[in-house]
Design a protein around this motif. Structure first.
Motif, short mmCIF file in Angstrom:
data_model
loop_
_atom_site.label_atom_id
_atom_site.label_comp_id
_atom_site.label_asym_id
_atom_site.label_seq_id
_atom_site.Cartn_x
_atom_site.Cartn_y
_atom_site.Cartn_z
N SER A 216 0.83 -1.21 0.00
CA SER A 216 0.00 0.00 0.00
C SER A 216 0.86 1.25 0.00
O SER A 216 0.52 2.25 -0.64
CB SER A 216 -0.95 0.01 1.21
N ASP A 217 2.01 1.21 0.71
CA ASP A 217 2.92 2.36 0.69
C ASP A 217 3.41 2.64 -0.73
O ASP A 217 3.52 3.79 -1.15
CB ASP A 217 4.12 2.10 1.60
N ALA A 218 3.71 1.56 -1.46
CA ALA A 218 4.21 1.71 -2.83
C ALA A 218 3.15 2.32 -3.74
O ALA A 218 3.45 3.17 -4.59
CB ALA A 218 4.68 0.36 -3.36
N ILE A 219 1.90 1.88 -3.58
CA ILE A 219 0.81 2.43 -4.40
C ILE A 219 0.59 3.90 -4.07
O ILE A 219 0.41 4.74 -4.97
CB ILE A 219 -0.48 1.63 -4.21
N ILE A 220 0.60 4.23 -2.77
CA ILE A 220 0.42 5.62 -2.36
C ILE A 220 1.55 6.49 -2.94
O ILE A 220 1.30 7.58 -3.45
CB ILE A 220 0.39 5.73 -0.82
N ARG A 221 2.75 5.98 -2.86
CA ARG A 221 3.90 6.73 -3.40
C ARG A 221 3.76 6.89 -4.92
O ARG A 221 4.04 7.97 -5.46
CB ARG A 221 5.21 6.02 -3.05
N TRP A 222 3.31 5.84 -5.60
CA TRP A 222 3.15 5.91 -7.06
C TRP A 222 2.16 7.00 -7.44
O TRP A 222 2.42 7.80 -8.34
CB TRP A 222 2.68 4.56 -7.58
N PHE A 223 1.00 7.02 -6.75
CA PHE A 223 0.01 8.07 -7.01
C PHE A 223 0.57 9.44 -6.65
O PHE A 223 0.32 10.44 -7.35
CB PHE A 223 -1.26 7.80 -6.21
N ASN A 224 1.29 9.52 -5.56
CA ASN A 224 1.82 10.81 -5.09
C ASN A 224 2.80 11.40 -6.09
O ASN A 224 2.89 12.62 -6.26
CB ASN A 224 2.51 10.62 -3.74
N GLN A 225 3.52 10.54 -6.78
CA GLN A 225 4.49 11.00 -7.77
C GLN A 225 3.84 11.41 -9.08
O GLN A 225 4.39 12.25 -9.81
CB GLN A 225 5.52 9.90 -8.03
N ARG A 226 2.68 10.87 -9.39
CA ARG A 226 2.11 11.04 -10.72
C ARG A 226 0.87 11.92 -10.77
O ARG A 226 0.55 12.47 -11.83
CB ARG A 226 1.82 9.66 -11.33
N LEU A 227 0.12 12.01 -9.69
CA LEU A 227 -1.07 12.87 -9.71
C LEU A 227 -0.65 14.33 -9.72
O LEU A 227 0.32 14.72 -9.06
CB LEU A 227 -1.95 12.59 -8.49
N PRO A 228 -1.37 15.17 -10.48
CA PRO A 228 -0.99 16.59 -10.54
C PRO A 228 -1.25 17.30 -9.21
O PRO A 228 -2.01 16.82 -8.37
CB PRO A 228 -1.91 17.13 -11.64
N GLY A 229 -0.62 18.45 -9.04
CA GLY A 229 -0.83 19.25 -7.85
C GLY A 229 0.48 19.58 -7.16
O GLY A 229 1.55 19.05 -7.51
N LYS A 230 0.39 20.44 -6.18
CA LYS A 230 1.57 20.82 -5.41
C LYS A 230 1.97 19.70 -4.46
O LYS A 230 1.18 18.84 -4.12
CB LYS A 230 1.30 22.09 -4.60
N TYR A 231 3.23 19.76 -4.05
CA TYR A 231 3.78 18.90 -3.00
C TYR A 231 3.85 17.43 -3.39
O TYR A 231 3.92 16.56 -2.53
CB TYR A 231 2.97 19.04 -1.70
N LYS A 232 3.80 17.11 -4.68
CA LYS A 232 3.92 15.70 -5.05
C LYS A 232 5.37 15.25 -4.88
O LYS A 232 6.30 16.04 -4.99
CB LYS A 232 3.43 15.47 -6.48
N LEU A 233 5.53 13.96 -4.60
CA LEU A 233 6.86 13.43 -4.37
C LEU A 233 7.65 13.37 -5.67
O LEU A 233 7.09 13.07 -6.73
CB LEU A 233 6.76 12.02 -3.78
N PRO A 234 8.94 13.63 -5.60
CA PRO A 234 9.76 13.49 -6.82
C PRO A 234 9.94 12.03 -7.15
O PRO A 234 9.97 11.16 -6.26
CB PRO A 234 11.09 14.12 -6.41
N PRO A 235 9.99 11.68 -8.45
CA PRO A 235 10.19 10.28 -8.82
C PRO A 235 11.55 9.78 -8.38
O PRO A 235 12.53 10.55 -8.30
CB PRO A 235 10.07 10.29 -10.36
N ARG A 236 11.64 8.49 -8.07
CA ARG A 236 12.89 7.90 -7.70
C ARG A 236 13.74 7.63 -8.94
O ARG A 236 13.23 7.30 -9.99
CB ARG A 236 12.67 6.58 -6.95
N HIS A 237 15.04 7.77 -8.79
CA HIS A 237 15.96 7.51 -9.90
C HIS A 237 16.74 6.23 -9.63
O HIS A 237 17.00 5.89 -8.50
CB HIS A 237 16.92 8.67 -10.09
#
Length: 237
Positions: A216-237
């Protein structure tokens, strides 16, 4: 990110499977039928003796009352959202989305169970039905009541509250669960075991793999990186 707790997950899965089999394998569902019938007839008899109780059951099984359960769940999450930082607020909203996704997946899993069971109001004869006692739109029957999808959603909510908001939030969620699931049994729209066997066993089998692993953490992070809006997480490299 949490560590995978395989022994605890498997233990909960075994409890879930065992709970389901304790209902599914015995002839006529064994002792569960006695519990189900006793609870149904207790509440059903009250419908004959108390007009206020009839109205209470009718109102609490109206579709609008289901919206109240969503409102209560939303208000609980809102109480945490208001105290969170802007990035935290985004995280809470996305957690809600992932919770709904989990509910859809587990509900579909429940439909795979080879059980089709009518509600007690359709099973027993010579009983009282709220819809016949009042001219009021209410739910007092179901042609396929097992497992209880409403109960499953509320149990999933309890699990997510415990995982992401703590024990206090989970305690409030359990109260919400009880308040909004008991009326279904009062009206005869669900058997006791529809929820406390069907919904609970599904939650014990499915939820641990969502909430006790990094899934669930991974799914939340995936959405957080891709959904538009402020404060989204930067993608992992």
């Amino acid at each position: 990110m949490i560590m995978v707790r395989i022994p605890a997950i498997l233990l909960l899965n075994i409890l879930g499977v065992g709970l389901f089999l304790s209902w599914f394998l015995p002839l006529n569902h064994g002792y569960w039928f006695a519990i189900d019938a006793g609870i149904f007839h207790f509440f059903n008899q009250q419908l004959a003796h108390s007009r206020p109780f009839v109205w209470f059951v009718a109102i609490t099984n109206n579709r609008a009352f289901d919206l109240c359960s969503l409102l209560c769940m939303g208000l609980l999450m809102l109480s945490y959202w208001l105290r969170a930082t802007p990035p935290g607020r985004r995280q809470i909203l996305i957690t809600g989305v992932v919770m709904l996704l989990c509910a859809v997946v587990l509900n579909q899993l429940g439909k795979v169970i080879p059980v089709e069971r009518a509600s007690p109001t359709l099973y027993f004869h010579n009983i009282y039905r709220v819809s016949e006692l009042l001219d009021f739109p209410t739910k007092d029957s179901s042609r396929d009541s097992f497992p209880g999808d409403h109960g499953l959603m509320l149990l999933i909510f309890c699990g997510f509250m415990l995982r992401y908001f703590g024990k206090k939030a989970c305690a409030v969620a359990v109260i919400i669960f009880l308040v909004f699931i008991v009326p279904r049994m009062m009206s005869g729209a669900h058997w006791f075991s529809d929820v406390f066997v069907g919904s609970l066993s599904l939650a014990l089998i499915g939820l641990p793999w969502w909430l006790m692993t990094p899934f669930s953490d991974a799914i939340i992070r995936w959405f957080n990186q891709r959904l538009p809006g402020k404060y989204k997480l930067p993608p992992r490299h």
